[in-house]
Each structure stands twice: as C-alpha cells, then as structure tokens.
Design a protein around this motif. Sequence first.
Motif, PDB file in Angstrom:
ATOM      1  N   ALA A   1       0.832  -1.202   0.000  1.00 13.78           N
ATOM      2  CA  ALA A   1       0.000   0.000   0.000  1.00 13.78           C
ATOM      3  C   ALA A   1       0.871   1.258   0.000  1.00 13.78           C
ATOM      4  CB  ALA A   1      -0.925   0.000   1.206  1.00 13.78           C
ATOM      5  N   VAL A   2       0.529   2.203  -0.852  1.00 12.85           N
ATOM      6  CA  VAL A   2       1.326   3.426  -0.972  1.00 12.85           C
ATOM      7  C   VAL A   2       0.891   4.502   0.023  1.00 12.85           C
ATOM      8  CG1 VAL A   2       1.870   3.023  -3.391  1.00 12.85           C
ATOM      9  CG2 VAL A   2      -0.212   4.255  -2.804  1.00 12.85           C
ATOM     10  N   ASN A   3      -0.292   4.366   0.589  1.00  9.60           N
ATOM     11  CA  ASN A   3      -0.788   5.335   1.573  1.00  9.60           C
ATOM     12  C   ASN A   3      -1.470   4.562   2.705  1.00  9.60           C
ATOM     13  OD1 ASN A   3      -1.693   7.619   2.931  1.00  9.60           O
ATOM     14  ND2 ASN A   3      -3.293   8.113   1.439  1.00  9.60           N
ATOM     15  N   PRO A   4      -0.679   3.845   3.517  1.00  9.32           N
ATOM     16  CA  PRO A   4      -1.271   2.935   4.504  1.00  9.32           C
ATOM     17  C   PRO A   4      -2.131   3.623   5.562  1.00  9.32           C
ATOM     18  CG  PRO A   4       1.086   3.212   4.900  1.00  9.32           C
ATOM     19  CD  PRO A   4       0.801   3.842   3.580  1.00  9.32           C
ATOM     20  N   HIS A   5      -1.914   4.903   5.793  1.00 12.71           N
ATOM     21  CA  HIS A   5      -2.681   5.613   6.818  1.00 12.71           C
ATOM     22  C   HIS A   5      -3.879   6.373   6.235  1.00 12.71           C
ATOM     23  CE1 HIS A   5       0.407   4.550   9.672  1.00 12.71           C
ATOM     24  NE2 HIS A   5       1.335   5.108   8.913  1.00 12.71           N
ATOM     25  N   TYR A   6      -4.084   6.253   4.927  1.00 15.52           N
ATOM     26  CA  TYR A   6      -5.218   6.893   4.253  1.00 15.52           C
ATOM     27  C   TYR A   6      -5.241   8.403   4.468  1.00 15.52           C
ATOM     28  CZ  TYR A   6      -7.264   2.350   3.069  1.00 15.52           C
ATOM     29  OH  TYR A   6      -7.491   1.093   2.545  1.00 15.52           O
ATOM     30  N   GLN A   7      -4.079   9.013   4.400  1.00 17.00           N
ATOM     31  CA  GLN A   7      -3.988  10.460   4.534  1.00 17.00           C
ATOM     32  C   GLN A   7      -4.505  11.162   3.268  1.00 17.00           C
ATOM     33  OE1 GLN A   7      -2.807  12.314   7.378  1.00 17.00           O
ATOM     34  NE2 GLN A   7      -3.377  10.290   8.126  1.00 17.00           N
ATOM     35  N   PRO A   8      -5.010  12.386   3.403  1.00 17.74           N
ATOM     36  CA  PRO A   8      -5.483  13.110   2.209  1.00 17.74           C
ATOM     37  C   PRO A   8      -4.305  13.497   1.323  1.00 17.74           C
ATOM     38  CG  PRO A   8      -5.536  14.538   4.135  1.00 17.74           C
ATOM     39  CD  PRO A   8      -5.213  13.157   4.642  1.00 17.74           C
ATOM     40  N   THR A   9      -4.462  13.335   0.028  1.00 17.24           N
ATOM     41  CA  THR A   9      -3.403  13.682  -0.924  1.00 17.24           C
ATOM     42  C   THR A   9      -3.873  14.669  -1.982  1.00 17.24           C
ATOM     43  OG1 THR A   9      -3.985  11.774  -2.309  1.00 17.24           O
ATOM     44  CG2 THR A   9      -2.269  11.439  -0.643  1.00 17.24           C
ATOM     45  N   GLU A  10      -5.167  14.992  -2.009  1.00 19.97           N
ATOM     46  CA  GLU A  10      -5.714  15.897  -3.015  1.00 19.97           C
ATOM     47  C   GLU A  10      -6.129  17.213  -2.378  1.00 19.97           C
ATOM     48  OE1 GLU A  10      -5.627  14.705  -6.283  1.00 19.97           O
ATOM     49  OE2 GLU A  10      -4.518  13.217  -5.124  1.00 19.97           O
ATOM     50  N   GLU A  11      -5.804  18.323  -3.049  1.00 24.51           N
ATOM     51  CA  GLU A  11      -6.166  19.638  -2.535  1.00 24.51           C
ATOM     52  C   GLU A  11      -7.650  19.932  -2.739  1.00 24.51           C
ATOM     53  OE1 GLU A  11      -3.694  22.574  -4.263  1.00 24.51           O
ATOM     54  OE2 GLU A  11      -1.824  21.776  -3.430  1.00 24.51           O
ATOM     55  N   ILE A  12      -8.199  19.455  -3.850  1.00 25.34           N
ATOM     56  CA  ILE A  12      -9.606  19.704  -4.172  1.00 25.34           C
ATOM     57  C   ILE A  12     -10.392  18.424  -3.956  1.00 25.34           C
ATOM     58  CG2 ILE A  12     -11.220  20.409  -5.979  1.00 25.34           C
ATOM     59  CD1 ILE A  12      -8.931  21.931  -7.284  1.00 25.34           C
ATOM     60  N   PRO A  13     -11.506  18.454  -3.233  1.00 22.92           N
ATOM     61  CA  PRO A  13     -12.303  17.231  -3.027  1.00 22.92           C
ATOM     62  C   PRO A  13     -12.747  16.618  -4.348  1.00 22.92           C
ATOM     63  CG  PRO A  13     -13.012  18.984  -1.551  1.00 22.92           C
ATOM     64  CD  PRO A  13     -12.058  19.615  -2.510  1.00 22.92           C
ATOM     65  N   ALA A  14     -12.638  15.316  -4.434  1.00 21.76           N
ATOM     66  CA  ALA A  14     -13.045  14.616  -5.654  1.00 21.76           C
ATOM     67  C   ALA A  14     -14.554  14.444  -5.674  1.00 21.76           C
ATOM     68  CB  ALA A  14     -12.361  13.246  -5.719  1.00 21.76           C
ATOM     69  N   PRO A  15     -15.175  14.519  -6.847  1.00 21.31           N
ATOM     70  CA  PRO A  15     -16.628  14.304  -6.927  1.00 21.31           C
ATOM     71  C   PRO A  15     -16.961  12.859  -6.611  1.00 21.31           C
ATOM     72  CG  PRO A  15     -15.661  14.456  -9.115  1.00 21.31           C
ATOM     73  CD  PRO A  15     -14.573  14.821  -8.156  1.00 21.31           C
ATOM     74  N   PRO A  16     -18.132  12.582  -6.059  1.00 20.96           N
ATOM     75  CA  PRO A  16     -18.497  11.193  -5.728  1.00 20.96           C
ATOM     76  C   PRO A  16     -18.624  10.333  -6.978  1.00 20.96           C
ATOM     77  CG  PRO A  16     -20.383  12.665  -5.496  1.00 20.96           C
ATOM     78  CD  PRO A  16     -19.191  13.535  -5.717  1.00 20.96           C
ATOM     79  N   LEU A  17     -18.277   9.083  -6.844  1.00 22.78           N
ATOM     80  CA  LEU A  17     -18.377   8.127  -7.945  1.00 22.78           C
ATOM     81  C   LEU A  17     -19.739   7.443  -7.878  1.00 22.78           C
ATOM     82  CD1 LEU A  17     -14.800   6.675  -7.497  1.00 22.78           C
ATOM     83  CD2 LEU A  17     -15.558   8.062  -9.424  1.00 22.78           C
ATOM     84  N   THR A  18     -20.423   7.417  -8.989  1.00 26.27           N
ATOM     85  CA  THR A  18     -21.798   6.910  -9.000  1.00 26.27           C
ATOM     86  C   THR A  18     -21.959   5.581  -9.722  1.00 26.27           C
ATOM     87  OG1 THR A  18     -22.254   8.199 -11.006  1.00 26.27           O
ATOM     88  CG2 THR A  18     -22.731   9.241  -8.888  1.00 26.27           C
ATOM     89  N   SER A  19     -20.895   5.118 -10.394  1.00 25.70           N
ATOM     90  CA  SER A  19     -21.020   3.908 -11.207  1.00 25.70           C
ATOM     91  C   SER A  19     -20.509   2.653 -10.519  1.00 25.70           C
ATOM     92  CB  SER A  19     -20.266   4.106 -12.526  1.00 25.70           C
ATOM     93  OG  SER A  19     -18.891   4.357 -12.279  1.00 25.70           O
ATOM     94  N   THR A  20     -20.307   2.702  -9.211  1.00 27.97           N
ATOM     95  CA  THR A  20     -19.765   1.562  -8.474  1.00 27.97           C
ATOM     96  C   THR A  20     -20.893   0.632  -8.032  1.00 27.97           C
ATOM     97  OG1 THR A  20     -18.001   2.984  -7.659  1.00 27.97           O
ATOM     98  CG2 THR A  20     -18.312   0.895  -6.524  1.00 27.97           C
ATOM     99  N   PRO A  21     -20.729  -0.693  -8.166  1.00 26.98           N
ATOM    100  CA  PRO A  21     -21.777  -1.631  -7.721  1.00 26.98           C
ATOM    101  C   PRO A  21     -22.059  -1.495  -6.229  1.00 26.98           C
ATOM    102  CG  PRO A  21     -20.134  -2.739  -9.087  1.00 26.98           C
ATOM    103  CD  PRO A  21     -19.600  -1.377  -8.806  1.00 26.98           C
ATOM    104  N   ASN A  22     -23.274  -1.803  -5.842  1.00 31.65           N
ATOM    105  CA  ASN A  22     -23.661  -1.737  -4.434  1.00 31.65           C
ATOM    106  C   ASN A  22     -22.893  -2.770  -3.609  1.00 31.65           C
ATOM    107  OD1 ASN A  22     -25.538   0.316  -4.889  1.00 31.65           O
ATOM    108  ND2 ASN A  22     -27.152  -1.155  -5.394  1.00 31.65           N
TER     109      ASN A  22
END
Length: 236
Positions: free
Chosen positions: A203-224
């Motif tokens: 894992a390249v970001n094991p602590h799940y720290q934020p890496t993006e300055e601008i919030p990403a839009p939500p993804l809507t095409s992911t299966p439930n």
Amino acid sequence: MTSSWLLFSSTLVVLVLLGSASTPDEEDDSLMMQREVDLSDLIGSMVEQQPVMLQRELDEPDLPNPFEQTPSILGFRPRSFGLPPSMQYPVEFPLARPTPRNLDDICLYGDRRPHYPDSYFPSSGYGQLKRQAKAVNRVESWYRSCCERNQTWASGVTLCCAQRAWTRSLKVFCKESSSVKDRLHHCCKRSGNNVFSCFNSEAVNPHYQPTEEIPAPPLTSTPNFNFDPSTCQGYF
C-alpha cells in the motif's frame, strides 16, 4: 558579426591600394586622413550593426518545454515523453487493510484521495491500470457506505464493514485480472490470506492520509456493497 568583419577587411584593402599610388609625404598625409575618415565611418557602422547581431545570437528558438503540464484528475502531470504507462497515468493501488488506527482517516478523507473516472485514461489500452483504478474506485465507494452508517451501528461494525469491503474489492480485482490475457498481479498468484497480506504490504498510503487539494466528486457507477452486520462476530 561576420558581415562586420568583411566590411572592415575590405576597407583595409582599399586603404593599402590608395597608399601605394602616392608619394611618401603624400602617402603619410593620405593615410592619416583616410584612417580618420574611413575608420570612424567603419566604427559607426559596426556599432549600429552590433546590437542586432548580438541580439540574433542571444535569441534562441522556441523549444518545447519538457516540463509543460497537462491537467489530470490528480492535479497536473508532465507530458509522457516515453515514460512507462504507470508514470503517465499513476494509480494509487493497492490500498491498505482497514485497521482501528486508520479507520477514522478512511471515513474522514474519502473525498480527498484519488478517484479515477473513465475520462482519466485513453479510450483504448492500459487494461491493467484501468482494473487497478476500478478497484480503488470500488472500495472507496464501499468505504463511504460503511462510514455513512457508522452512527447506527455498534462499535466495531464500521471496521468490520470496511475490512469486508477491502477484501471483496481485491477478490473482484484478481478475478477480473485472471479472466483476461494479461500479466496477473503477483499478489493474486498467492493463496488464502497471503493474497491480502501481499496487497497490504504494498500500500502506498497505509494511513489513508489526504493527498488531493480539491475534493473529488463522488463516484456513482460503483456496484452496491451488500453488508450484513450480523456476520461481524468478534468485532464488538
């Protein structure tokens, strides 16, 4: 610069020829006068031309900037110039196993980590990277589902949900990868829990720290993600 020196040389030749046709006394006077007139004119001509010649030498042609940047979903990246695909279209894969230590950041910074819409990649090629990006999108979407229901669950159920989402996403990734004629990810070649230990260790970001300055839009095409809290014995 070359034309200035040719003019200077030509003038000197004329002076020598004129001097050879005069008497000694006349020669001295003639040369003195000629030098005053011709050299002053020559120097003036060179001074006028010098800035132009120097400017031409100093001006360099417009060259392409190898660090010119083009927009991407992750901010900006340099143009490829022969870089391998993983550097042209970087994907932060794999993600780390959810734990009690990184769960809060998983839920808090979900929209500040990379997401990969279809427009991120060219329409053809990059199959393996596209599957990795799809796996990241999938699990990040499922994390959001787990975190949104956190307040209605008993303690530990959110962690159980996130871990189930993570393992299921990787199983789907390995299944999709093995169904195409492509190089299988080396972690998928392992057996049992070693598959997940392998992914977790890379894992390249094991602590799940934020890496993006601008919030990403939500993804809507992911299966439930169907999750049953009753299957989480031992998380309470």
